[in-house]
Scaffold this active site. Structure first.
Site, PDB file in Angstrom:
ATOM      1  N   SER A  83       0.826  -1.206   0.000  1.00 24.05           N
ATOM      2  CA  SER A  83       0.000   0.000   0.000  1.00 24.05           C
ATOM      3  C   SER A  83       0.861   1.257   0.000  1.00 24.05           C
ATOM      4  O   SER A  83       2.067   1.221   0.246  1.00 24.05           O
ATOM      5  CB  SER A  83      -0.938   0.008   1.209  1.00 24.05           C
ATOM      6  OG  SER A  83      -0.196   0.011   2.411  1.00 24.05           O
ATOM      7  N   ASN A  84       0.218   2.384  -0.264  1.00 27.99           N
ATOM      8  CA  ASN A  84       0.911   3.661  -0.346  1.00 27.99           C
ATOM      9  C   ASN A  84       1.416   4.111   1.024  1.00 27.99           C
ATOM     10  O   ASN A  84       0.821   3.799   2.051  1.00 27.99           O
ATOM     11  CB  ASN A  84      -0.033   4.717  -0.935  1.00 27.99           C
ATOM     12  CG  ASN A  84       0.678   6.008  -1.279  1.00 27.99           C
ATOM     13  OD1 ASN A  84       0.831   6.891  -0.445  1.00 27.99           O
ATOM     14  ND2 ASN A  84       1.121   6.120  -2.516  1.00 27.99           N
ATOM     15  N   SER A  85       2.482   4.876   1.022  1.00 25.91           N
ATOM     16  CA  SER A  85       3.073   5.355   2.276  1.00 25.91           C
ATOM     17  C   SER A  85       2.112   6.231   3.075  1.00 25.91           C
ATOM     18  O   SER A  85       2.238   6.337   4.302  1.00 25.91           O
ATOM     19  CB  SER A  85       4.348   6.137   1.980  1.00 25.91           C
ATOM     20  OG  SER A  85       4.073   7.288   1.193  1.00 25.91           O
ATOM     21  N   CYS A  86       1.141   6.865   2.403  1.00 25.55           N
ATOM     22  CA  CYS A  86       0.204   7.739   3.118  1.00 25.55           C
ATOM     23  C   CYS A  86      -0.640   6.954   4.115  1.00 25.55           C
ATOM     24  O   CYS A  86      -1.134   7.513   5.098  1.00 25.55           O
ATOM     25  CB  CYS A  86      -0.692   8.490   2.130  1.00 25.55           C
ATOM     26  SG  CYS A  86      -2.007   7.509   1.371  1.00 25.55           S
TER      27      CYS A  86
ATOM     28  N   THR B 202       0.760   1.122  -5.209  1.00 27.56           N
ATOM     29  CA  THR B 202       1.725   2.093  -5.722  1.00 27.56           C
ATOM     30  C   THR B 202       2.765   1.442  -6.627  1.00 27.56           C
ATOM     31  O   THR B 202       3.112   1.982  -7.672  1.00 27.56           O
ATOM     32  CB  THR B 202       2.437   2.791  -4.551  1.00 27.56           C
ATOM     33  OG1 THR B 202       1.450   3.398  -3.719  1.00 27.56           O
ATOM     34  CG2 THR B 202       3.397   3.853  -5.049  1.00 27.56           C
TER      35      THR B 202
END
Length: 507
Positions: free
Chosen positions: A191-194, A246
Protein backbone atom coordinates in the site's frame (compact mmCIF):
# COMPACT_ATOMS: atom_id res chain seq x y z
CA UNK A 1 -2.97 46.50 -9.57
CA UNK A 2 -6.29 47.66 -10.97
CA UNK A 3 -8.76 45.70 -13.09
CA UNK A 4 -7.26 46.87 -16.37
CA UNK A 5 -3.75 45.84 -15.38
CA UNK A 6 -5.15 42.52 -14.14
CA UNK A 7 -6.69 41.94 -17.58
CA UNK A 8 -3.32 42.55 -19.22
CA UNK A 9 -1.43 40.36 -16.76
CA UNK A 10 -4.07 37.63 -16.93
CA UNK A 11 -4.07 37.50 -20.73
CA UNK A 12 -0.27 37.39 -20.78
CA UNK A 13 -0.31 34.58 -18.19
CA UNK A 14 -2.85 32.56 -20.22
CA UNK A 15 -0.65 32.95 -23.30
CA UNK A 16 2.37 31.88 -21.25
CA UNK A 17 0.63 28.72 -19.98
CA UNK A 18 -0.79 27.85 -23.41
CA UNK A 19 2.63 28.27 -25.06
CA UNK A 20 4.26 26.21 -22.32
CA UNK A 21 1.85 23.30 -22.61
CA UNK A 22 1.74 23.39 -26.41
CA UNK A 23 5.54 23.19 -26.66
CA UNK A 24 6.24 21.04 -23.62
CA UNK A 25 7.96 18.33 -25.69
CA UNK A 26 10.75 20.83 -26.42
CA UNK A 27 11.92 20.62 -22.80
CA UNK A 28 13.82 17.84 -21.07
CA UNK A 29 11.36 16.37 -18.58
CA UNK A 30 13.82 16.82 -15.69
CA UNK A 31 15.45 20.15 -14.79
CA UNK A 32 19.22 20.70 -14.93
CA UNK A 33 19.64 22.50 -11.62
CA UNK A 34 21.35 21.70 -8.33
CA UNK A 35 19.82 21.96 -4.83
CA UNK A 36 19.76 25.59 -3.69
CA UNK A 37 19.89 27.05 -7.22
CA UNK A 38 16.92 29.36 -6.63
CA UNK A 39 18.18 30.65 -3.29
CA UNK A 40 21.13 32.22 -5.08
CA UNK A 41 19.00 33.78 -7.83
CA UNK A 42 16.43 35.59 -5.70
CA UNK A 43 16.82 38.46 -3.21
CA UNK A 44 16.93 37.71 0.50
CA UNK A 45 14.02 40.09 1.19
CA UNK A 46 10.81 41.04 -0.59
CA UNK A 47 10.97 44.20 -2.73
CA UNK A 48 10.27 47.40 -0.81
CA UNK A 49 8.49 49.00 -3.77
CA UNK A 50 6.12 47.34 -6.27
CA UNK A 51 7.49 45.77 -9.43
CA UNK A 52 5.64 45.50 -12.74
CA UNK A 53 3.87 42.29 -13.67
CA UNK A 54 5.95 42.09 -16.84
CA UNK A 55 9.11 41.91 -14.71
CA UNK A 56 7.57 39.15 -12.61
CA UNK A 57 6.54 37.15 -15.70
CA UNK A 58 10.06 37.48 -17.11
CA UNK A 59 11.48 36.09 -13.89
CA UNK A 60 9.06 33.16 -14.00
CA UNK A 61 10.61 32.29 -17.34
CA UNK A 62 14.15 33.07 -16.17
CA UNK A 63 14.37 31.48 -12.72
CA UNK A 64 11.22 29.40 -12.03
CA UNK A 65 10.72 27.49 -15.26
CA UNK A 66 14.32 26.12 -15.32
CA UNK A 67 13.61 24.45 -11.97
CA UNK A 68 10.36 22.79 -13.03
CA UNK A 69 9.95 19.04 -13.47
CA UNK A 70 7.52 18.89 -16.39
CA UNK A 71 4.72 16.70 -15.05
CA UNK A 72 2.50 17.43 -18.05
CA UNK A 73 5.16 16.26 -20.49
CA UNK A 74 4.33 13.00 -22.30
CA UNK A 75 7.92 12.02 -21.44
CA UNK A 76 6.98 11.92 -17.77
CA UNK A 77 6.57 8.25 -16.83
CA UNK A 78 7.28 8.33 -13.09
CA UNK A 79 4.79 7.74 -10.26
CA UNK A 80 1.24 8.04 -11.66
CA UNK A 81 -0.33 10.68 -13.92
CA UNK A 82 -1.10 14.09 -12.44
CA UNK A 83 -3.46 15.31 -15.09
CA UNK A 84 -4.71 18.70 -16.16
CA UNK A 85 -6.79 20.14 -18.97
CA UNK A 86 -7.51 23.63 -20.26
CA UNK A 87 -11.09 23.59 -18.87
CA UNK A 88 -9.75 22.63 -15.43
CA UNK A 89 -7.22 25.47 -15.51
CA UNK A 90 -10.01 27.92 -16.33
CA UNK A 91 -12.10 26.49 -13.49
CA UNK A 92 -9.21 26.97 -11.08
CA UNK A 93 -8.83 30.57 -12.20
CA UNK A 94 -12.55 31.30 -11.77
CA UNK A 95 -12.59 29.69 -8.32
CA UNK A 96 -9.63 31.89 -7.33
CA UNK A 97 -11.51 34.90 -8.67
CA UNK A 98 -14.55 34.16 -6.51
CA UNK A 99 -12.14 33.49 -3.62
CA UNK A 100 -14.72 32.06 -1.24
CA UNK A 101 -14.30 30.12 1.99
CA UNK A 102 -17.01 27.49 1.67
CA UNK A 103 -17.02 25.81 5.06
CA UNK A 104 -20.83 25.96 5.34
CA UNK A 105 -23.81 26.30 3.03
CA UNK A 106 -24.46 29.93 3.95
CA UNK A 107 -20.85 30.90 3.14
CA UNK A 108 -21.61 30.19 -0.53
CA UNK A 109 -24.59 27.97 -1.34
CA UNK A 110 -23.31 27.30 -4.86
CA UNK A 111 -20.04 25.92 -3.50
CA UNK A 112 -21.78 23.31 -1.35
CA UNK A 113 -24.57 22.40 -3.75
CA UNK A 114 -22.34 22.15 -6.83
CA UNK A 115 -20.15 19.73 -4.92
CA UNK A 116 -23.20 17.61 -4.13
CA UNK A 117 -24.11 17.62 -7.83
CA UNK A 118 -20.67 16.74 -9.25
CA UNK A 119 -20.02 14.05 -6.62
CA UNK A 120 -23.27 12.34 -7.60
CA UNK A 121 -22.38 12.78 -11.29
CA UNK A 122 -19.01 11.16 -10.66
CA UNK A 123 -20.46 8.31 -8.57
CA UNK A 124 -22.86 7.46 -11.40
CA UNK A 125 -20.09 7.79 -14.00
CA UNK A 126 -17.98 5.31 -12.01
CA UNK A 127 -20.95 2.95 -11.50
CA UNK A 128 -20.68 3.12 -7.70
CA UNK A 129 -23.40 1.64 -5.43
CA UNK A 130 -26.41 3.90 -4.94
CA UNK A 131 -25.86 4.27 -1.19
CA UNK A 132 -22.89 6.56 -2.01
CA UNK A 133 -25.21 9.10 -3.68
CA UNK A 134 -26.40 12.26 -1.97
CA UNK A 135 -29.71 11.95 -3.83
CA UNK A 136 -30.28 8.61 -2.14
CA UNK A 137 -32.37 8.75 1.04
CA UNK A 138 -29.65 7.09 3.11
CA UNK A 139 -26.85 8.75 5.10
CA UNK A 140 -24.18 8.25 2.42
CA UNK A 141 -22.61 10.72 0.03
CA UNK A 142 -19.44 12.08 -1.51
CA UNK A 143 -17.08 14.92 -0.69
CA UNK A 144 -14.02 16.44 -2.38
CA UNK A 145 -10.87 16.15 -0.27
CA UNK A 146 -7.49 17.61 -1.16
CA UNK A 147 -5.71 14.29 -1.71
CA UNK A 148 -5.90 10.55 -1.15
CA UNK A 149 -3.75 11.10 1.95
CA UNK A 150 -6.46 13.32 3.46
CA UNK A 151 -9.22 10.87 2.55
CA UNK A 152 -7.37 7.93 4.12
CA UNK A 153 -6.67 9.95 7.27
CA UNK A 154 -10.35 10.95 7.56
CA UNK A 155 -11.37 7.29 7.28
CA UNK A 156 -8.79 6.18 9.85
CA UNK A 157 -9.75 8.89 12.34
CA UNK A 158 -13.49 8.28 11.93
CA UNK A 159 -13.08 4.51 12.31
CA UNK A 160 -10.95 5.06 15.41
CA UNK A 161 -13.52 7.31 17.09
CA UNK A 162 -16.40 4.99 16.22
CA UNK A 163 -14.50 2.05 17.72
CA UNK A 164 -13.72 3.99 20.92
CA UNK A 165 -17.37 4.99 21.38
CA UNK A 166 -18.57 1.44 20.73
CA UNK A 167 -16.07 -0.11 23.15
CA UNK A 168 -16.83 2.39 25.92
CA UNK A 169 -20.44 1.23 25.81
CA UNK A 170 -19.73 -2.50 25.56
CA UNK A 171 -16.77 -2.49 28.00
CA UNK A 172 -17.44 0.18 30.64
CA UNK A 173 -14.73 -1.36 32.81
CA UNK A 174 -12.10 -0.05 30.34
CA UNK A 175 -11.01 3.57 30.42
CA UNK A 176 -10.79 5.55 27.19
CA UNK A 177 -7.00 5.60 27.35
CA UNK A 178 -6.92 1.82 27.82
CA UNK A 179 -9.13 1.37 24.76
CA UNK A 180 -7.05 3.71 22.62
CA UNK A 181 -3.89 1.88 23.62
CA UNK A 182 -5.27 -1.39 22.23
CA UNK A 183 -6.44 -0.16 18.80
CA UNK A 184 -4.82 -1.52 15.65
CA UNK A 185 -5.36 -1.17 11.89
CA UNK A 186 -4.35 -3.16 8.81
CA UNK A 187 -3.21 -2.70 5.24
CA UNK A 188 -1.03 -4.41 2.65
CA UNK A 189 2.74 -4.15 2.54
CA UNK A 190 2.18 -2.95 -1.05
CA UNK A 191 0.00 0.00 0.00
CA UNK A 192 0.91 3.66 -0.35
CA UNK A 193 3.07 5.35 2.28
CA UNK A 194 0.20 7.74 3.12
CA UNK A 195 -1.60 4.83 4.79
CA UNK A 196 1.26 4.18 7.19
CA UNK A 197 1.49 7.93 7.80
CA UNK A 198 -2.22 8.06 8.65
CA UNK A 199 -1.55 5.53 11.40
CA UNK A 200 1.22 7.73 12.78
CA UNK A 201 -1.02 10.82 12.77
CA UNK A 202 -3.91 8.88 14.33
CA UNK A 203 -1.63 7.40 17.03
CA UNK A 204 -2.82 3.94 15.97
CA UNK A 205 -0.42 1.27 14.67
CA UNK A 206 -1.12 0.05 11.14
CA UNK A 207 0.09 -3.49 10.58
CA UNK A 208 1.29 -4.00 7.00
CA UNK A 209 0.25 -7.52 6.04
CA UNK A 210 2.23 -9.52 3.47
CA UNK A 211 0.53 -9.62 0.09
CA UNK A 212 0.52 -12.82 -1.93
CA UNK A 213 3.01 -13.73 -4.64
CA UNK A 214 0.77 -11.81 -7.05
CA UNK A 215 1.02 -8.75 -4.74
CA UNK A 216 -2.68 -9.02 -3.79
CA UNK A 217 -3.94 -8.81 -0.19
CA UNK A 218 -6.67 -11.34 0.55
CA UNK A 219 -9.04 -12.09 3.39
CA UNK A 220 -7.05 -15.07 4.69
CA UNK A 221 -4.08 -12.85 5.61
CA UNK A 222 -6.38 -10.35 7.32
CA UNK A 223 -8.25 -13.12 9.18
CA UNK A 224 -5.03 -14.58 10.54
CA UNK A 225 -3.76 -11.16 11.68
CA UNK A 226 -7.04 -10.25 13.39
CA UNK A 227 -7.21 -13.58 15.22
CA UNK A 228 -3.65 -13.18 16.50
CA UNK A 229 -4.23 -9.59 17.60
CA UNK A 230 -7.55 -10.31 19.32
CA UNK A 231 -5.87 -13.16 21.21
CA UNK A 232 -3.21 -10.67 22.29
CA UNK A 233 -5.88 -8.31 23.63
CA UNK A 234 -5.80 -5.80 20.76
CA UNK A 235 -8.85 -4.21 19.11
CA UNK A 236 -9.02 -4.27 15.27
CA UNK A 237 -10.43 -1.02 13.90
CA UNK A 238 -9.96 -0.55 10.15
CA UNK A 239 -8.51 -2.24 7.08
CA UNK A 240 -7.33 -0.05 4.20
CA UNK A 241 -7.36 -2.01 0.95
CA UNK A 242 -5.85 -0.83 -2.33
CA UNK A 243 -7.27 -0.96 -5.82
CA UNK A 244 -4.11 -0.03 -7.67
CA UNK A 245 -1.10 -0.40 -5.37
CA UNK A 246 1.73 2.09 -5.72
CA UNK A 247 4.35 -0.34 -7.00
CA UNK A 248 2.55 -2.44 -9.59
CA UNK A 249 -1.11 -1.31 -9.54
CA UNK A 250 -2.21 -4.62 -8.05
CA UNK A 251 -5.82 -4.98 -6.90
CA UNK A 252 -6.58 -6.28 -3.41
CA UNK A 253 -9.41 -8.83 -3.08
CA UNK A 254 -12.19 -6.60 -1.77
CA UNK A 255 -14.80 -9.36 -1.52
CA UNK A 256 -12.75 -11.61 0.77
CA UNK A 257 -11.54 -8.65 2.84
CA UNK A 258 -15.12 -7.41 3.24
CA UNK A 259 -16.24 -10.78 4.60
CA UNK A 260 -13.60 -10.67 7.34
CA UNK A 261 -14.28 -7.02 8.17
CA UNK A 262 -18.02 -7.60 8.48
CA UNK A 263 -17.50 -10.48 10.91
CA UNK A 264 -15.19 -8.45 13.12
CA UNK A 265 -16.84 -5.00 13.03
CA UNK A 266 -13.84 -3.59 11.17
CA UNK A 267 -14.20 -0.52 8.94
CA UNK A 268 -13.19 -1.28 5.34
CA UNK A 269 -11.77 1.62 3.32
CA UNK A 270 -10.64 1.29 -0.30
CA UNK A 271 -7.85 3.46 -1.66
CA UNK A 272 -8.52 3.55 -5.41
CA UNK A 273 -6.53 6.74 -6.01
CA UNK A 274 -5.39 5.69 -9.51
CA UNK A 275 -7.37 2.64 -10.61
CA UNK A 276 -10.72 4.12 -9.57
CA UNK A 277 -11.02 5.81 -12.95
CA UNK A 278 -11.39 2.40 -14.59
CA UNK A 279 -14.66 1.84 -12.69
CA UNK A 280 -16.21 3.84 -15.54
CA UNK A 281 -15.26 1.22 -18.16
CA UNK A 282 -17.41 -1.85 -18.64
CA UNK A 283 -14.36 -3.83 -19.75
CA UNK A 284 -12.92 -3.20 -16.25
CA UNK A 285 -16.13 -3.98 -14.36
CA UNK A 286 -14.40 -6.71 -12.32
CA UNK A 287 -12.61 -3.95 -10.40
CA UNK A 288 -15.95 -2.90 -8.91
CA UNK A 289 -16.58 -6.27 -7.22
CA UNK A 290 -17.20 -5.81 -3.52
CA UNK A 291 -17.56 -2.03 -3.53
CA UNK A 292 -21.13 -2.40 -2.30
CA UNK A 293 -19.69 -3.77 0.95
CA UNK A 294 -17.08 -1.11 1.79
CA UNK A 295 -17.56 1.72 4.28
CA UNK A 296 -15.62 4.34 2.34
CA UNK A 297 -13.41 4.79 -0.70
CA UNK A 298 -11.35 7.45 -2.40
CA UNK A 299 -10.30 8.24 -5.98
CA UNK A 300 -8.06 11.03 -7.26
CA UNK A 301 -9.65 13.07 -10.02
CA UNK A 302 -6.22 14.59 -10.60
CA UNK A 303 -4.96 11.22 -11.87
CA UNK A 304 -7.45 10.15 -14.56
CA UNK A 305 -10.22 12.77 -14.77
CA UNK A 306 -8.19 15.64 -16.33
CA UNK A 307 -8.84 17.79 -13.25
CA UNK A 308 -5.71 19.38 -11.83
CA UNK A 309 -4.37 18.77 -8.33
CA UNK A 310 -5.66 19.03 -5.66
CA UNK A 311 -8.91 17.14 -6.11
CA UNK A 312 -9.64 13.78 -4.49
CA UNK A 313 -13.12 12.29 -4.34
CA UNK A 314 -14.21 10.42 -1.21
CA UNK A 315 -17.46 8.53 -0.66
CA UNK A 316 -18.94 7.36 2.63
CA UNK A 317 -21.61 4.74 3.19
CA UNK A 318 -22.65 6.53 6.36
CA UNK A 319 -21.40 10.11 6.53
CA UNK A 320 -22.88 10.49 10.01
CA UNK A 321 -20.02 8.40 11.38
CA UNK A 322 -17.54 10.99 10.13
CA UNK A 323 -19.71 13.94 11.18
CA UNK A 324 -20.12 12.53 14.69
CA UNK A 325 -16.36 12.06 14.94
CA UNK A 326 -15.35 15.49 13.63
CA UNK A 327 -18.21 17.78 14.63
CA UNK A 328 -17.04 20.84 16.57
CA UNK A 329 -19.65 23.60 16.42
CA UNK A 330 -19.28 27.19 17.50
CA UNK A 331 -22.06 29.76 17.54
CA UNK A 332 -20.47 31.78 14.74
CA UNK A 333 -20.58 28.71 12.44
CA UNK A 334 -24.30 28.09 12.85
CA UNK A 335 -26.99 29.11 10.35
CA UNK A 336 -30.73 28.55 10.06
CA UNK A 337 -30.48 26.03 7.21
CA UNK A 338 -28.32 23.55 9.14
CA UNK A 339 -29.47 19.94 9.22
CA UNK A 340 -31.52 20.04 6.01
CA UNK A 341 -31.36 16.83 4.01
CA UNK A 342 -29.14 16.88 0.90
CA UNK A 343 -27.54 20.15 2.09
CA UNK A 344 -24.44 19.01 4.02
CA UNK A 345 -21.99 21.27 5.78
CA UNK A 346 -18.84 19.70 4.41
CA UNK A 347 -16.63 21.16 7.13
CA UNK A 348 -17.75 18.18 9.23
CA UNK A 349 -16.52 15.76 6.56
CA UNK A 350 -12.89 16.86 6.56
CA UNK A 351 -9.92 17.91 8.71
CA UNK A 352 -9.66 21.65 7.84
CA UNK A 353 -12.41 24.18 8.51
CA UNK A 354 -11.99 26.16 5.29
CA UNK A 355 -12.91 24.71 1.90
CA UNK A 356 -11.86 25.63 -1.61
CA UNK A 357 -14.39 25.80 -4.45
CA UNK A 358 -12.93 22.69 -6.11
CA UNK A 359 -16.29 21.60 -7.50
CA UNK A 360 -16.20 24.45 -10.02
CA UNK A 361 -13.23 23.10 -11.99
CA UNK A 362 -14.75 19.60 -11.80
CA UNK A 363 -18.09 20.84 -13.16
CA UNK A 364 -16.44 22.80 -15.98
CA UNK A 365 -14.22 19.86 -16.94
CA UNK A 366 -17.07 17.35 -16.91
CA UNK A 367 -19.30 19.62 -19.02
CA UNK A 368 -16.68 20.48 -21.65
CA UNK A 369 -15.30 16.94 -22.03
CA UNK A 370 -18.38 14.87 -21.29
CA UNK A 371 -18.49 11.29 -20.04
CA UNK A 372 -17.57 10.11 -23.53
CA UNK A 373 -14.41 12.23 -23.58
CA UNK A 374 -13.36 11.09 -20.11
CA UNK A 375 -13.77 7.41 -21.00
CA UNK A 376 -11.80 7.97 -24.20
CA UNK A 377 -8.98 9.53 -22.20
CA UNK A 378 -8.75 6.55 -19.83
CA UNK A 379 -8.85 4.09 -22.72
CA UNK A 380 -6.09 6.01 -24.49
CA UNK A 381 -3.80 5.56 -21.49
CA UNK A 382 -4.56 1.83 -21.48
CA UNK A 383 -3.91 1.55 -25.22
CA UNK A 384 -0.60 3.39 -24.98
CA UNK A 385 0.51 1.17 -22.08
CA UNK A 386 -0.37 -1.89 -24.18
CA UNK A 387 1.80 -0.46 -26.96
CA UNK A 388 4.73 -0.16 -24.55
CA UNK A 389 4.09 -3.64 -23.14
CA UNK A 390 4.29 -5.13 -26.64
CA UNK A 391 7.60 -3.36 -27.22
CA UNK A 392 9.01 -4.83 -23.99
CA UNK A 393 7.88 -8.33 -24.95
CA UNK A 394 9.47 -8.00 -28.39
CA UNK A 395 12.96 -7.30 -26.97
CA UNK A 396 14.48 -10.42 -25.42
CA UNK A 397 16.78 -8.30 -23.27
CA UNK A 398 13.81 -7.22 -21.10
CA UNK A 399 11.18 -8.95 -18.99
CA UNK A 400 7.88 -7.97 -17.35
CA UNK A 401 7.66 -8.13 -13.56
CA UNK A 402 3.86 -7.99 -13.28
CA UNK A 403 0.94 -7.97 -15.69
CA UNK A 404 0.25 -4.59 -17.27
CA UNK A 405 -2.35 -2.77 -15.19
CA UNK A 406 -4.28 0.07 -16.88
CA UNK A 407 -1.62 2.63 -17.87
CA UNK A 408 1.28 1.09 -15.93
CA UNK A 409 3.94 -1.36 -17.14
CA UNK A 410 6.53 -2.80 -14.74
CA UNK A 411 9.64 -4.20 -16.43
CA UNK A 412 13.36 -4.71 -16.01
CA UNK A 413 16.47 -5.61 -17.93
CA UNK A 414 17.23 -9.32 -17.64
CA UNK A 415 20.18 -10.22 -15.49
CA UNK A 416 21.35 -8.87 -12.15
CA UNK A 417 19.93 -5.71 -10.60
CA UNK A 418 23.01 -3.69 -11.48
CA UNK A 419 22.03 -3.63 -15.15
CA UNK A 420 18.60 -2.12 -14.41
CA UNK A 421 20.13 0.27 -11.90
CA UNK A 422 22.71 1.52 -14.42
CA UNK A 423 20.02 1.84 -17.09
CA UNK A 424 17.92 4.08 -14.85
CA UNK A 425 20.98 6.11 -13.88
CA UNK A 426 21.77 6.79 -17.54
CA UNK A 427 18.17 7.75 -18.29
CA UNK A 428 18.11 10.14 -15.33
CA UNK A 429 21.37 11.76 -16.42
CA UNK A 430 20.07 12.32 -19.95
CA UNK A 431 16.70 13.70 -18.66
CA UNK A 432 14.81 12.81 -21.85
CA UNK A 433 12.32 10.58 -20.02
CA UNK A 434 11.61 10.11 -16.32
CA UNK A 435 10.84 6.81 -14.58
CA UNK A 436 11.26 5.57 -11.02
CA UNK A 437 12.37 2.21 -9.70
CA UNK A 438 10.71 -0.26 -7.35
CA UNK A 439 11.60 -3.65 -5.92
CA UNK A 440 9.84 -6.98 -5.46
CA UNK A 441 11.31 -10.21 -4.12
CA UNK A 442 14.80 -8.81 -4.44
CA UNK A 443 14.33 -7.82 -8.07
CA UNK A 444 14.79 -4.19 -9.06
CA UNK A 445 12.39 -3.01 -11.77
CA UNK A 446 11.25 0.15 -13.51
CA UNK A 447 7.73 1.58 -13.55
CA UNK A 448 6.57 3.02 -16.86
CA UNK A 449 3.35 5.00 -16.33
CA UNK A 450 1.58 6.76 -19.19
CA UNK A 451 1.38 10.39 -18.10
CA UNK A 452 1.22 13.87 -19.53
CA UNK A 453 -1.55 16.10 -20.78
CA UNK A 454 -1.79 14.63 -24.28
CA UNK A 455 0.41 11.53 -24.75
CA UNK A 456 0.57 10.02 -28.24
CA UNK A 457 1.87 6.74 -29.75
CA UNK A 458 4.93 8.62 -31.02
CA UNK A 459 5.79 9.52 -27.41
CA UNK A 460 5.80 5.84 -26.47
CA UNK A 461 8.10 5.08 -29.40
CA UNK A 462 10.39 7.94 -28.32
CA UNK A 463 10.61 6.58 -24.78
CA UNK A 464 11.26 3.03 -25.94
CA UNK A 465 14.02 4.13 -28.32
CA UNK A 466 15.67 6.01 -25.46
CA UNK A 467 15.43 2.94 -23.19
CA UNK A 468 16.77 0.54 -25.82
CA UNK A 469 19.63 2.84 -26.77
CA UNK A 470 20.75 3.33 -23.20
CA UNK A 471 20.55 -0.38 -22.40
CA UNK A 472 22.78 -1.05 -25.42
CA UNK A 473 25.27 1.46 -24.00
CA UNK A 474 25.11 -0.12 -20.55
CA UNK A 475 25.75 -3.60 -21.97
CA UNK A 476 28.61 -2.34 -24.14
CA UNK A 477 30.20 -0.63 -21.15
CA UNK A 478 29.87 -3.79 -19.07
CA UNK A 479 31.57 -5.81 -21.81
CA UNK A 480 34.44 -3.32 -21.97
CA UNK A 481 34.81 -3.39 -18.20
CA UNK A 482 34.68 -7.19 -18.16
CA UNK A 483 37.37 -7.36 -20.85
CA UNK A 484 39.54 -4.90 -18.95
CA UNK A 485 39.02 -6.86 -15.74
CA UNK A 486 40.03 -10.05 -17.54
CA UNK A 487 43.14 -8.46 -19.01
CA UNK A 488 44.08 -7.07 -15.60
CA UNK A 489 43.62 -10.46 -13.99
CA UNK A 490 45.76 -12.10 -16.62
CA UNK A 491 48.49 -9.46 -16.21
CA UNK A 492 48.41 -9.84 -12.42
CA UNK A 493 48.74 -13.58 -12.75
CA UNK A 494 51.63 -13.16 -15.18
CA UNK A 495 53.45 -10.69 -12.93
CA UNK A 496 52.91 -13.00 -9.97
CA UNK A 497 54.61 -15.76 -11.93
CA UNK A 498 57.56 -13.51 -12.77
CA UNK A 499 57.90 -12.59 -9.11
CA UNK A 500 58.22 -16.26 -8.12
CA UNK A 501 60.83 -16.89 -10.84
CA UNK A 502 62.96 -13.99 -9.69
CA UNK A 503 62.87 -15.18 -6.09
CA UNK A 504 63.93 -18.62 -7.21
CA UNK A 505 66.82 -17.15 -9.18
CA UNK A 506 67.92 -15.09 -6.19
CA UNK A 507 67.98 -18.20 -4.02
Amino acid sequence: MDAQEFREFGKAAVDFVADYLENIRDHDVLPSVEPGYLLDLLPKQMPETPETWSEVLKDINRVIKPGITHWQSPNMHAYYPTSVSYPSIVGEMLASGFSIMGFSWICSPACTELEVVVMDWLAKFLNLPEHFLHENEGPGGGVIQGSASEAVLVAVLAAREQAVRRLRLSHPELSESEIRGKLIAYSSDQSNSCIEKAGVLAAMPIKLLPAGADLVLRGDALKQAIEQDVAAGLIPVICIASLGTTGTCAYDDIESLASICEKNQVWLHVDAAYAGGAFALEECSELRRGLDRVDSLNFNLHKFMLVNFDCAAMWLRDANKVIDSFNVDRIYLKHKHEGQTQIPDFRHWQIPLGRRFRALKVWITFRTLGAEGLRAHIRKHITLAKQFEDLVKADERFELIAPRALGLVCFRAKGDNEITSQLLQRLMERKKIYMVKAEHCGQLFLRFAVCGMDPKPSDIDFAWTEIQTQLTSVCAEQQVNARKAGELSELTHHLSGLHVTNETLQR
